[in-house]
Scaffold this motif. Structure first.
Motif, PDB file in Angstrom:
ATOM      1  N   MET A  14       0.819  -1.219   0.000  1.00 51.45           N
ATOM      2  CA  MET A  14       0.000   0.000   0.000  1.00 51.45           C
ATOM      3  C   MET A  14       0.852   1.269   0.000  1.00 51.45           C
ATOM      4  N   GLY A  15       2.172   1.119   0.141  1.00 58.09           N
ATOM      5  CA  GLY A  15       3.055   2.284   0.126  1.00 58.09           C
ATOM      6  C   GLY A  15       3.393   2.840   1.492  1.00 58.09           C
ATOM      7  N   VAL A  16       3.122   2.060   2.530  1.00 55.72           N
ATOM      8  CA  VAL A  16       3.495   2.482   3.885  1.00 55.72           C
ATOM      9  C   VAL A  16       5.012   2.448   4.022  1.00 55.72           C
ATOM     10  N   GLU A  17       5.574   3.484   4.610  1.00 52.23           N
ATOM     11  CA  GLU A  17       7.014   3.512   4.866  1.00 52.23           C
ATOM     12  C   GLU A  17       7.307   3.015   6.276  1.00 52.23           C
ATOM     13  N   PHE A  18       8.491   2.405   6.450  1.00 51.95           N
ATOM     14  CA  PHE A  18       8.853   1.801   7.727  1.00 51.95           C
ATOM     15  C   PHE A  18      10.233   2.263   8.181  1.00 51.95           C
ATOM     16  N   VAL A  19      10.365   2.450   9.483  1.00 55.85           N
ATOM     17  CA  VAL A  19      11.665   2.644  10.134  1.00 55.85           C
ATOM     18  C   VAL A  19      11.705   1.693  11.320  1.00 55.85           C
ATOM     19  N   GLN A  20      12.751   0.870  11.376  1.00 56.83           N
ATOM     20  CA  GLN A  20      12.896  -0.038  12.516  1.00 56.83           C
ATOM     21  C   GLN A  20      13.763   0.635  13.573  1.00 56.83           C
ATOM     22  N   ASN A  21      13.110   1.111  14.605  1.00 55.34           N
ATOM     23  CA  ASN A  21      13.799   1.795  15.698  1.00 55.34           C
ATOM     24  C   ASN A  21      12.815   1.965  16.841  1.00 55.34           C
ATOM     25  N   ARG A  22      13.306   2.397  17.987  1.00 55.89           N
ATOM     26  CA  ARG A  22      12.416   2.666  19.115  1.00 55.89           C
ATOM     27  C   ARG A  22      12.241   4.176  19.242  1.00 55.89           C
ATOM     28  N   VAL A  23      11.013   4.602  19.467  1.00 56.66           N
ATOM     29  CA  VAL A  23      10.717   6.021  19.636  1.00 56.66           C
ATOM     30  C   VAL A  23      11.146   6.452  21.034  1.00 56.66           C
ATOM     31  N   LEU A  24      11.918   7.533  21.096  1.00 57.02           N
ATOM     32  CA  LEU A  24      12.456   8.017  22.365  1.00 57.02           C
ATOM     33  C   LEU A  24      11.815   9.310  22.830  1.00 57.02           C
ATOM     34  N   SER A  25      11.216  10.069  21.892  1.00 59.36           N
ATOM     35  CA  SER A  25      10.625  11.357  22.278  1.00 59.36           C
ATOM     36  C   SER A  25       9.567  11.768  21.266  1.00 59.36           C
ATOM     37  N   ALA A  26       8.627  12.599  21.722  1.00 51.88           N
ATOM     38  CA  ALA A  26       7.604  13.171  20.845  1.00 51.88           C
ATOM     39  C   ALA A  26       7.250  14.554  21.382  1.00 51.88           C
ATOM     40  N   MET A  27       7.252  15.541  20.489  1.00 49.93           N
ATOM     41  CA  MET A  27       6.999  16.918  20.919  1.00 49.93           C
ATOM     42  C   MET A  27       5.985  17.581  19.991  1.00 49.93           C
ATOM     43  N   ASN A  28       4.957  18.172  20.594  1.00 54.92           N
ATOM     44  CA  ASN A  28       3.953  18.891  19.829  1.00 54.92           C
ATOM     45  C   ASN A  28       4.474  20.300  19.534  1.00 54.92           C
ATOM     46  N   MET A  29       4.573  20.628  18.226  1.00 60.36           N
ATOM     47  CA  MET A  29       5.115  21.912  17.809  1.00 60.36           C
ATOM     48  C   MET A  29       4.018  22.915  17.446  1.00 60.36           C
ATOM     49  N   GLY A  30       2.774  22.582  17.760  1.00 57.18           N
ATOM     50  CA  GLY A  30       1.663  23.463  17.415  1.00 57.18           C
ATOM     51  C   GLY A  30       0.807  22.799  16.359  1.00 57.18           C
ATOM     52  N   LYS A  31       1.206  22.919  15.078  1.00 58.05           N
ATOM     53  CA  LYS A  31       0.450  22.274  14.005  1.00 58.05           C
ATOM     54  C   LYS A  31       1.006  20.901  13.654  1.00 58.05           C
ATOM     55  N   THR A  32       2.231  20.606  14.098  1.00 57.10           N
ATOM     56  CA  THR A  32       2.843  19.334  13.759  1.00 57.10           C
ATOM     57  C   THR A  32       3.483  18.704  14.998  1.00 57.10           C
ATOM     58  N   TRP A  33       3.879  17.432  14.830  1.00 58.88           N
ATOM     59  CA  TRP A  33       4.598  16.700  15.864  1.00 58.88           C
ATOM     60  C   TRP A  33       6.004  16.380  15.378  1.00 58.88           C
TER      61      TRP A  33
END
Length: 270
Positions: free
Chosen positions: A71-90
């Motif tokens: 279906m065209g999904v992209e993948f990255v094999q890694n563990r997420v360490l942080s997430a920050m809301n920048m207002g309109k984006t993350w």
């Protein structure tokens, strides 16, 4: 690259969410660890998933992943360490890379295991969750690496490659971390190691550590009928939202979350 949606977790809920973002013409990145770290991978046989009876968990994950890739999904094999809301984006940090999206979907299942005694107190000063990110700070020094799957051992190899003296510990049953004269004192299954840093490579970080304001119902993420959390731009699906812990439920919730997240992304771009 900017994505419409980033999905955290590559199990059934995350893959379903990603497929449904693509079905609506959106761009989506799935960030997850190796499939063998998913409890479903170890299931010998699954007979209650409609249309695919008799598959093992490994086979089912392979079918789901192949569908998503087509279906065209992209993948990255890694563990997420942080997430920050920048207002309109993350902005989402995974390993040493940072990715950006308009909406996020949490589909990482249940985080099994609490933080070890002393882990949070020493984070950033003797404890790290990413060897390839922070390893150069400990070049040539004694380190310990706590792994939970074969894929994690690559990070231990990286540390060895830059001259670290590495003690590899595979899923120890008991761990405690204390101050030491130089670095930290690690006690694992009764053995003690004085090291400069302990690298703890869990498959994922607890959602309420990634998102401190996240509302929970007990150990599960609180969501509404659209799988939206209490945080704007963040949806959740699958085992992390509560029982029953079944593939069918995870896939259905992933569909709802993916569609809702994509609708939100379209509005954010307008």
């Amino acid at each position: 690259m900017m994505y419409d949606v980033i999905v955290i977790g590559s199990g059934p809920a995350g893959l379903s969410a990603a497929v449904n973002v693509r079905q609506r013409g959106g761009s989506v990145l799935v960030i997850g660890t190796a499939q063998d770290s998913n409890p479903l991978y170890k299931a010998e046989r699954i007979d209650n998933y409609l249309g695919l009876p008799g598959l093992s968990g490994k086979e089912m994950l392979e079918v789901f992943t192949e569908h998503a890739k087509k279906m065209g999904v992209e993948f990255v094999q890694n563990r997420v360490l942080s997430a920050m809301n920048m207002g309109k984006t993350w902005m989402v940090g995974a390993g040493s890379e940072v990715y950006e999206a308009y909406a996020l979907v949490l589909g990482g299942g249940i985080v099994r295991g609490q933080a070890y005694p002393g882990e949070k107190e020493h984070l950033g000063r003797g404890v790290s969750y990413c060897a390839t990110c922070d390893g150069m700070l400990y070049k040539g020094k004694k380190t310990a690496v706590i792994v939970y799957g074969d894929a994690d051992k690559k990070e231990a190899d990286f540390l060895s490659g830059i001259g670290c003296e590495v003690t590899l510990l595979d899923k120890p049953k008991s761990v405690a971390i204390e101050d030491a004269e130089t670095g930290v004192l690690l006690t694992a299954d009764g053995e003690q190691y004085e090291v400069s840093c302990v690298f703890i490579l869990r498959p994922s970080i607890a959602p309420n550590d990634l998102f401190p304001e996240l509302a929970l119902d007990g150990n599960f993420i609180r969501v509404d009928r659209s799988m939206k959390t209490n945080i704007d731009g963040l949806w959740a699906a699958g085992d992390c939202t509560g029982a029953p812990l079944q593939v069918s439920k995870a896939v259905g919730e992933g569909l709802i979350a993916g569609q809702a997240a994509m609708a939100y992304a379209v509005k954010q771009k307008a």
